[in-house]
Design a protein around this motif. Structure first.
Motif, PDB file in Angstrom:
ATOM      1  N   ALA A 101       0.809  -1.107  -0.015  1.00  0.00           N
ATOM      2  CA  ALA A 101      -0.105   0.126  -0.036  1.00  0.00           C
ATOM      3  C   ALA A 101       0.787   1.180   0.007  1.00  0.00           C
ATOM      4  O   ALA A 101       0.517   2.339  -0.689  1.00  0.00           O
ATOM      5  CB  ALA A 101      -1.042  -0.065   1.437  1.00  0.00           C
ATOM      6  N   LEU A 102       1.996   1.085   0.598  1.00  0.00           N
ATOM      7  CA  LEU A 102       2.923   2.313   0.808  1.00  0.00           C
ATOM      8  C   LEU A 102       3.958   2.289  -0.542  1.00  0.00           C
ATOM      9  O   LEU A 102       5.130   3.284  -0.340  1.00  0.00           O
ATOM     10  CB  LEU A 102       3.512   2.319   1.910  1.00  0.00           C
ATOM     11  N   GLY A 103       3.535   1.340  -1.560  1.00  0.00           N
ATOM     12  CA  GLY A 103       4.481   1.644  -2.600  1.00  0.00           C
ATOM     13  C   GLY A 103       5.665   0.619  -2.783  1.00  0.00           C
ATOM     14  O   GLY A 103       6.501   0.930  -3.717  1.00  0.00           O
ATOM     15  N   LYS A 104       5.816   0.013  -1.767  1.00  0.00           N
ATOM     16  CA  LYS A 104       6.748  -0.995  -1.716  1.00  0.00           C
ATOM     17  C   LYS A 104       6.673  -1.997  -2.655  1.00  0.00           C
ATOM     18  O   LYS A 104       5.609  -2.342  -3.252  1.00  0.00           O
ATOM     19  CB  LYS A 104       7.139  -1.436  -0.163  1.00  0.00           C
ATOM     20  N   ASP A 105       8.038  -2.559  -2.905  1.00  0.00           N
ATOM     21  CA  ASP A 105       8.214  -3.677  -3.932  1.00  0.00           C
ATOM     22  C   ASP A 105       7.637  -3.469  -5.287  1.00  0.00           C
ATOM     23  O   ASP A 105       7.008  -4.122  -6.187  1.00  0.00           O
ATOM     24  CB  ASP A 105       7.224  -5.050  -3.644  1.00  0.00           C
ATOM     25  N   GLY A 106       7.914  -1.831  -5.575  1.00  0.00           N
ATOM     26  CA  GLY A 106       7.609  -1.333  -6.837  1.00  0.00           C
ATOM     27  C   GLY A 106       6.269  -0.908  -7.184  1.00  0.00           C
ATOM     28  O   GLY A 106       5.911  -0.440  -8.294  1.00  0.00           O
ATOM     29  N   TYR A 107       5.039  -0.956  -6.070  1.00  0.00           N
ATOM     30  CA  TYR A 107       3.741  -0.906  -6.321  1.00  0.00           C
ATOM     31  C   TYR A 107       3.742   0.782  -6.163  1.00  0.00           C
ATOM     32  O   TYR A 107       2.839   1.417  -5.326  1.00  0.00           O
ATOM     33  CB  TYR A 107       3.095  -1.324  -5.163  1.00  0.00           C
ATOM     34  N   THR A 108       4.411   1.478  -7.151  1.00  0.00           N
ATOM     35  CA  THR A 108       4.384   3.104  -7.051  1.00  0.00           C
ATOM     36  C   THR A 108       3.272   3.727  -7.284  1.00  0.00           C
ATOM     37  O   THR A 108       2.928   4.519  -6.915  1.00  0.00           O
ATOM     38  CB  THR A 108       5.499   3.543  -7.978  1.00  0.00           C
TER      39      THR A 108
END
Length: 598
Positions: free
Chosen positions: A540-547
């Motif tokens: 949810a916070l954009g980690k693992d490339g979930y920008t």
């Protein structure tokens, strides 16, 4: 000639000189002695989320990593008992749910502990509605303390109708009346809990204004708002409403500090304690929170004039720390601290305003004991079964539509458990690497769930457009296929798509469809429609490339909510309450998130 006042003074002096007491010898024109100022000690907690036990936590002490035992409601109770005085008030800004304690006991253990803490007021949080209005009614009946909800208005159709939810209380301290008003964030409660339309809510700002007016009519000029609006919401409220002296807040888990000590401990405060905001009438409003998960308590000392003016408002959070302590050895592994090192750690921590060395409270330990024992037994229990082994391969191999799918069936099931847990979400997305084992055919236990999902993640929702949903999937596929983090690859529930691993970013995720939760019908995702996505707090916070998630939150923080529910809890409840016969069936290919991969 002497005036009347002078003659009266001479006469009184003569009478007193011969030992005659005369009540009328005072000057009738003189005002009575002025009242003294009132000092109020506010002890407060918020957002414990059913984290009843303390946790191991790493702090930086004199530049060295030290693992301590932090918080827990038993230490909170011990600190409250030690700090209470004849001019204190104990407040809790609410929030249940998040651990197995809540899953098993639905708030009963929490409220029995609160009864032992001697709360003066408790504000209802949005998660208090997570088990429905009837359960909240039962908890309020269990409470031996006032429960506030100044803008909550149950109708006759609600089980809460007639419950003693108060808009405010009046507490007398040193002969002075202190008003405490409760207020809850409406949109978050309606949009993310199990509350029904049978409960009406008054708009937050107007509710507080109305209750201030009601208190002022009763001669109350010292007013605290016990808020579950969040830190930014508290600042906004203070800027719009005159008559508030102090806001004791919750919901957003903010760690506040004005000492600089918490930064030196390796923590990251988000604002000052207290934060000061100017009201419309130009007077300061003092805002405080006490972080989260029963890690500590807040103490705010406020001095009032008799007219209700704040002279000073000072205080800080106190983290509740206990041993045994651990430090790192030469190999970088945490090991038990020596007796000498333990004493040095205690000396260093004991010199800080923001840390309190605190042991557990025997009474609360007795209250928790049967619940804790049942919980520990439950952890070893078999809660269901798995019909056939479901793999957790991160990157799916190629397969055509209609063929047996590849990839992480396990991540798909975990996403489905998130969605089951969050009835008002539309779809769920889970990164492959967040699931650490396969579902093995045979029995499935609570311990298996924690082995599968071992991280300290929680569950979060983000409301974004259909186009952004596709963007999230593209981000994750790019990160998984072109970095060493294969665990980023996206799996989902009520969302399915074709994948072309050889295509360029922006063209890998194709033919995306969404399954309607009410009808079960699949249809093409609408790029312009809004979808509530449930995921884990890490992605949810954009980690693992979930920008795209991070970008959406940065543009509008209101689209994001962290539910503070421990990572494995939805999966456990999926087996115990959602699956027929508590049995995970073989994968239904038609509902699997991957339609084909090439």
């Amino acid at each position: 000639m002497l005036n009347l006042t002078a003659r009266k003074a001479i006469a009184c002096a003569a009478l007193l000189g011969v030992g005659i007491g005369l009540g009328g010898c005072g000057n009738g024109d003189e005002a009575p002695p002025p009242k003294a100022n009132t000092t109020l000690t506010i002890l407060h907690t918020n957002d414990h989320h059913s984290y009843l036990d303390g946790v191991s936590y790493d702090l930086t002490v004199d530049g060295e990593a030290v693992r301590v035992q932090l918080g827990g409601v038993s230490r909170v109770a011990g600190a409250l008992k030690a700090l209470k005085n004849d001019h204190s008030i104990v407040l809790n800004s609410g929030e249940l749910n998040g651990t197995l304690y809540f899953s098993l006991f639905k708030g009963e253990a929490d409220f029995k502990v609160f009864n032992e803490m001697g709360l003066d007021a408790y504000e209802i949080g949005n998660h208090e509605f997570d088990e429905g209005e009837a359960r909240l009614r039962d908890l309020i009946q269990l409470a031996k303390f006032p429960v506030l909800g100044g803008n909550i208005q149950p109708t006759a159709a609600s089980p809460l109708y007639g419950s003693p939810i108060r808009p405010y209380i009046i507490k007398e301290v040193q002969g002075e009346k202190i008003g405490v008003i409760g207020v809850l964030k409406v949109s978050k409660t309606v949009g993310s809990s199990m509350v029904t339309d049978a409960v009406h809510f008054q708009e937050e700002v107007q509710s507080v204004r109305d209750n201030i007016a009601a208190l002022e009519r009763q001669g109350v000029n010292k007013i605290i708002v016990l808020s579950h609006l969040g830190y930014d919401g508290d600042i906004d409220l203070a800027s719009k409403v005159s008559g508030i002296d102090v806001i004791i807040g919750g919901d957003t888990h903010d760690l506040l500090d004005s000492t600089g000590e918490l930064t030196s401990l390796g923590l990251a405060p988000t604002g000052a304690y207290p934060t000061v905001q100017q009201a419309p009438d130009g007077k300061p409003v003092y805002i405080a929170q006490a972080w989260e998960y029963a890690h500590g308590i807040g103490r705010l000392d406020v001095e009032f004039t008799p007219a209700g003016e704040v002279v000073t408002a000072k205080g800080n959070i106190q983290l509740l720390v206990d041993g045994p302590f651990q430090v790192k050895n030469s190999a970088g592994t945490f090991v038990a601290a020596s007796a000498e090192k333990t004493q040095a750690i205690k000396t260093a921590l004991g010199g800080l305003k923001t840390v309190r060395l605190q042991t557990t409270d025997a009474t609360v330990e007795d209250v928790l004991a049967p619940y804790r024992a049942e919980l520990e037994t439950f952890k070893t229990q078999v809660i269901g079964s798995v019909a056939e082994t479901q793999p957790f391969d991160r990157i799916p191999a190629a397969f055509s539509a209609g063929q047996k799918p590849t990839g992480s069936y396990a991540a798909h099931v975990v996403a489905d458990s998130f969605l089951s847990y969050m009835p008002k979400a539309d779809i769920a997305i889970q990164n492959a690497g967040g699931v650490r084992t396969q579902f093995l055919q045979g029995q499935f236990s609570v311990a298996d769930a924690y082995t599968m999902l071992p991280f300290s993640n929680t569950i979060a929702t983000i409301t974004i457009s259909g186009a952004q949903v596709v963007g999230v999937l593209e981000d994750a596929a790019e990160y998984a296929l072109n970095t060493t983090s294969t665990g980023a690859f996206p799996y989902a529930s009520h969302l399915r798509y074709d994948v072309d691993k050889s295509a360029a970013k922006g063209s890998r995720i194709l033919n995306v469809e969404v399954r309607n939760r009410q009808t079960g019908v699949w249809s093409a995702i609408d790029p312009a429609a809004q979808y509530k996505v449930v995921t884990n707090s890490f992605t949810a916070l954009g980690k693992d490339g979930y920008t795209t998630f991070a970008t959406a939150i940065a543009a509008n923080p209101g689209v994001h909510e962290n539910f503070e529910v421990a990572y494995a809890v939805p999966l456990i409840e999926y087996f115990t309450t959602h699956l027929s016969g508590n049995a995970l069936p073989a994968l239904d290919w038609s509902n699997y998130c991957l339609k084909s991969v090439r």
